[in-house]
Design a protein around this motif. Structure first.
Motif, PDB file in Angstrom:
ATOM      1  N   LYS A  26     -12.315  -0.091 -11.070  1.00 41.05           N
ATOM      2  CA  LYS A  26     -11.931  -0.724  -9.808  1.00 41.05           C
ATOM      3  C   LYS A  26     -13.030  -1.608  -9.246  1.00 41.05           C
ATOM      4  CE  LYS A  26      -8.755   2.990  -8.501  1.00 41.05           C
ATOM      5  NZ  LYS A  26      -8.419   4.019  -7.485  1.00 41.05           N
TER       6      LYS A  26
ATOM      7  N   ASN B  24      -5.979   1.709  -2.911  1.00 41.68           N
ATOM      8  CA  ASN B  24      -4.516   1.899  -2.901  1.00 41.68           C
ATOM      9  C   ASN B  24      -3.797   0.781  -2.158  1.00 41.68           C
ATOM     10  OD1 ASN B  24      -4.582   4.415  -4.315  1.00 41.68           O
ATOM     11  ND2 ASN B  24      -5.290   5.377  -2.411  1.00 41.68           N
TER      12      ASN B  24
ATOM     13  N   ASP C 151      -5.736  -7.660  -6.529  1.00 41.18           N
ATOM     14  CA  ASP C 151      -6.300  -6.429  -5.966  1.00 41.18           C
ATOM     15  C   ASP C 151      -7.705  -6.642  -5.412  1.00 41.18           C
ATOM     16  OD1 ASP C 151      -6.671  -3.671  -5.417  1.00 41.18           O
ATOM     17  OD2 ASP C 151      -7.674  -3.405  -7.344  1.00 41.18           O
TER      18      ASP C 151
ATOM     19  N   ASN D 146       0.853  -1.187   0.000  1.00 39.23           N
ATOM     20  CA  ASN D 146       0.000   0.000   0.000  1.00 39.23           C
ATOM     21  C   ASN D 146       0.890   1.239   0.000  1.00 39.23           C
ATOM     22  OD1 ASN D 146       0.843   0.298   2.742  1.00 39.23           O
ATOM     23  ND2 ASN D 146      -0.795  -1.105   3.354  1.00 39.23           N
ATOM     24  N   ASP D 147       0.297   2.402   0.278  1.00 38.32           N
ATOM     25  CA  ASP D 147       1.056   3.656   0.211  1.00 38.32           C
ATOM     26  C   ASP D 147       2.206   3.714   1.201  1.00 38.32           C
ATOM     27  OD1 ASP D 147      -0.422   4.767  -1.844  1.00 38.32           O
ATOM     28  OD2 ASP D 147      -1.946   5.554  -0.483  1.00 38.32           O
TER      29      ASP D 147
ATOM     30  N   HIS E 188       2.772  -1.429  -7.518  1.00 39.74           N
ATOM     31  CA  HIS E 188       1.656  -1.094  -8.409  1.00 39.74           C
ATOM     32  C   HIS E 188       0.480  -0.553  -7.610  1.00 39.74           C
ATOM     33  CE1 HIS E 188       3.649  -4.293 -11.109  1.00 39.74           C
ATOM     34  NE2 HIS E 188       3.979  -3.090 -11.549  1.00 39.74           N
ATOM     35  N   VAL E 189       0.779   0.235  -6.584  1.00 41.29           N
ATOM     36  CA  VAL E 189      -0.276   0.793  -5.738  1.00 41.29           C
ATOM     37  C   VAL E 189      -1.172   1.724  -6.536  1.00 41.29           C
ATOM     38  CG1 VAL E 189      -0.740   2.279  -3.757  1.00 41.29           C
ATOM     39  CG2 VAL E 189       1.074   0.557  -3.635  1.00 41.29           C
ATOM     40  N   GLN E 190      -0.573   2.489  -7.446  1.00 40.56           N
ATOM     41  CA  GLN E 190      -1.373   3.403  -8.252  1.00 40.56           C
ATOM     42  C   GLN E 190      -2.345   2.608  -9.125  1.00 40.56           C
ATOM     43  OE1 GLN E 190       0.911   6.057 -10.689  1.00 40.56           O
ATOM     44  NE2 GLN E 190      -0.862   7.269 -11.344  1.00 40.56           N
ATOM     45  N   GLY E 191      -3.612   2.920  -9.003  1.00 38.17           N
ATOM     46  CA  GLY E 191      -4.634   2.220  -9.775  1.00 38.17           C
ATOM     47  C   GLY E 191      -5.270   1.076  -9.037  1.00 38.17           C
TER      48      GLY E 191
ATOM     49  N   ARG F 197      -1.091  -3.610 -16.403  1.00 41.53           N
ATOM     50  CA  ARG F 197      -2.135  -2.749 -15.858  1.00 41.53           C
ATOM     51  C   ARG F 197      -3.110  -3.634 -15.083  1.00 41.53           C
ATOM     52  NH1 ARG F 197      -6.769  -2.974 -19.227  1.00 41.53           N
ATOM     53  NH2 ARG F 197      -6.361  -3.847 -21.316  1.00 41.53           N
ATOM     54  N   TRP F 198      -3.862  -3.033 -14.178  1.00 41.16           N
ATOM     55  CA  TRP F 198      -4.857  -3.781 -13.432  1.00 41.16           C
ATOM     56  C   TRP F 198      -5.988  -4.204 -14.367  1.00 41.16           C
ATOM     57  CZ3 TRP F 198      -3.559  -5.829  -9.101  1.00 41.16           C
ATOM     58  CH2 TRP F 198      -2.645  -5.191  -8.250  1.00 41.16           C
TER      59      TRP F 198
END
Length: 411
Positions: free
Chosen positions: A237, A94, A222, A71-72, A87-90, A178-179
């Protein structure tokens, strides 16, 4: 029924472990955070279950691989072999989880069964999600995952202690780097699989445990969605996590010392009087009892029967069930020590007597031993209204009324 349910406690468990090399040892993984959510669990909502991957409640079989939460606030250096950046972004909320160490990223690198690859579901890095299903039936599974290579895109899914073929080998091919959502099952003819071919059958409503285990290391997860709509396709998401907040557990009014059981045969609900002398339902004490005011009902066996049927336990009429322990629950009474007999198909299996007591209506527990029941069996309980001559009443002595509450069965 008084069945206990699974509840979790808000706890942040941090495991600080030393890393050594690229292969995880039992004594050498890294810092990990496991989040347990207080008094809540995932639930189905109109046939939809949405799970944030990092909200697993337990993790096992971690000798060689484990799921790590990112996470962040995650450190850039975590000590495991991993060719990917964070790969937290997206990621939803988060936060996501990844199977590490990741030692096989391409076909050219060595495949080691039971280490960096597992064709057997439930063998490596098993995480669990308790889910309260409000609807039984078939649920199609979608996973939101991140894949940057050819050997980090497979995972197994199971339910309770089972790993059905229908939910093994979830595969992610499209949407690299990418997610991406996938509901494809890998097969020999199509390694990338076909959408909506990963699914689970939930046999009944209530609490079940969804499980995820490793197929390929480096898998990044995720979110998970289970849906009863075969045409459903998530986007972005996905929807918010579906949560269940159970109310307070009702205080017990009977079977106080029974915490583990498979089936409760409640006297006033399951049994009915089978002779000229009936039991009556004592509402104040939640028990079947004999009206000892009638002199003809005293010092004589009064009986009630239950005919075993598939409705009792919801199985096929031909099924039998073997119980390791059966327990008769009676009520002690200050004015007499009532005796009880339990029969199965006219065969006496137990005869017991309440001990003398100074506490009225206290539960007594008599172990009857193992018991096998099959449809059409007749289970009969008999009781006597008796007096010990110690409690004066209307020019005579009071009679205990042979009160009993039921039979507890445990497999």
């Amino acid at each position: 029924m008084l069945r206990n349910t699974c509840q979790t406690t808000l706890t942040m468990l941090c495991f600080l472990l030393v890393s050594s090399g690229t292969e995880a040892q039992q004594s050498s993984p890294v810092t990990e955070t496991i989040l347990k959510l207080k008094d809540s669990q995932i639930q189905s909502n109109e046939g939809l279950v949405v799970i944030e991957a990092e909200h697993y409640v337990t993790q096992g079989s971690t000798d060689h691989r484990r799921w790590i939460v990112f996470n962040d606030t995650s450190p850039a250096l975590h000590g495991f072999a991993d060719n990917d950046p964070l790969h937290v972004q997206g990621a939803s909320q988060n936060s996501y989880i990844e199977l590490l160490p990741d030692t096989r990223t391409h076909h050219s690198e060595t495949l080691v069964e039971g280490r960096n690859f597992s064709a057997v579901p439930g063998q490596l890095a098993v995480i669990a999600y308790p889910i309260h299903f409000q609807q039984s039936g078939r649920y199609y599974i979608w996973a939101r995952a991140y894949s940057s290579g050819s050997e980090d895109n497979g995972v197994h899914i199971g339910i309770d202690a089972q790993w059905p073929v229908s939910s093994q080998r979830l595969q992610l091919c499209k949407g690299k780097n990418r997610w991406t959502w996938s509901s494809n099952q890998r097969d020999q003819q199509n390694h990338c699989g076909t959408p909506n071919t990963i699914w689970l059958d939930i046999p009944n409503e209530g609490l079940h445990t969804l499980k995820v285990s490793m197929r390929e290391d480096g898998f990044e997860l995720d979110k998970l969605i289970l849906t009863q709509d075969p045409s459903y396709v998530p986007s972005g998401k996905g929807p918010k996590e579906t949560r269940y907040f159970p109310g307070p557990i009702k205080q017990k009014t009977r079977f106080f010392n029974i915490n583990e059981y498979s089936l409760i045969l409640i006297a006033d609900k399951e049994f009915s009087s089978d002779g000229k002398i009936p039991f009556y339902y004592d509402r104040n004490n939640e028990a079947l009892a004999i009206d000892a005011r009638v002199e003809a009902y005293r010092d004589i066996w009064v009986s009630a029967e239950l005919k075993v049927s598939d409705e009792i336990w919801g199985k096929k009429p031909t099924d039998e069930r073997k119980f390791n322990q059966a327990t008769l629950v009676t009520l002690g009474e200050v004015d007499g020590e009532s005796s009880y007999r339990v029969f199965l198909n006219k065969e006496l299996i137990a005869q017991v007597t309440n001990k003398e007591t100074s506490i009225d209506y206290q539960e007594n527990y008599f172990q009857l031993g193992p018991l096998t029941l099959k449809p059409d069996d007749i289970l009969r309980v008999e009781a006597k209204a008796v007096t010990n001559g110690k409690i004066p009443e209307n020019g005579g002595t009071a009679f205990a009324r042979g009160r009993w509450r039921g039979i507890i069965l445990r497999e």
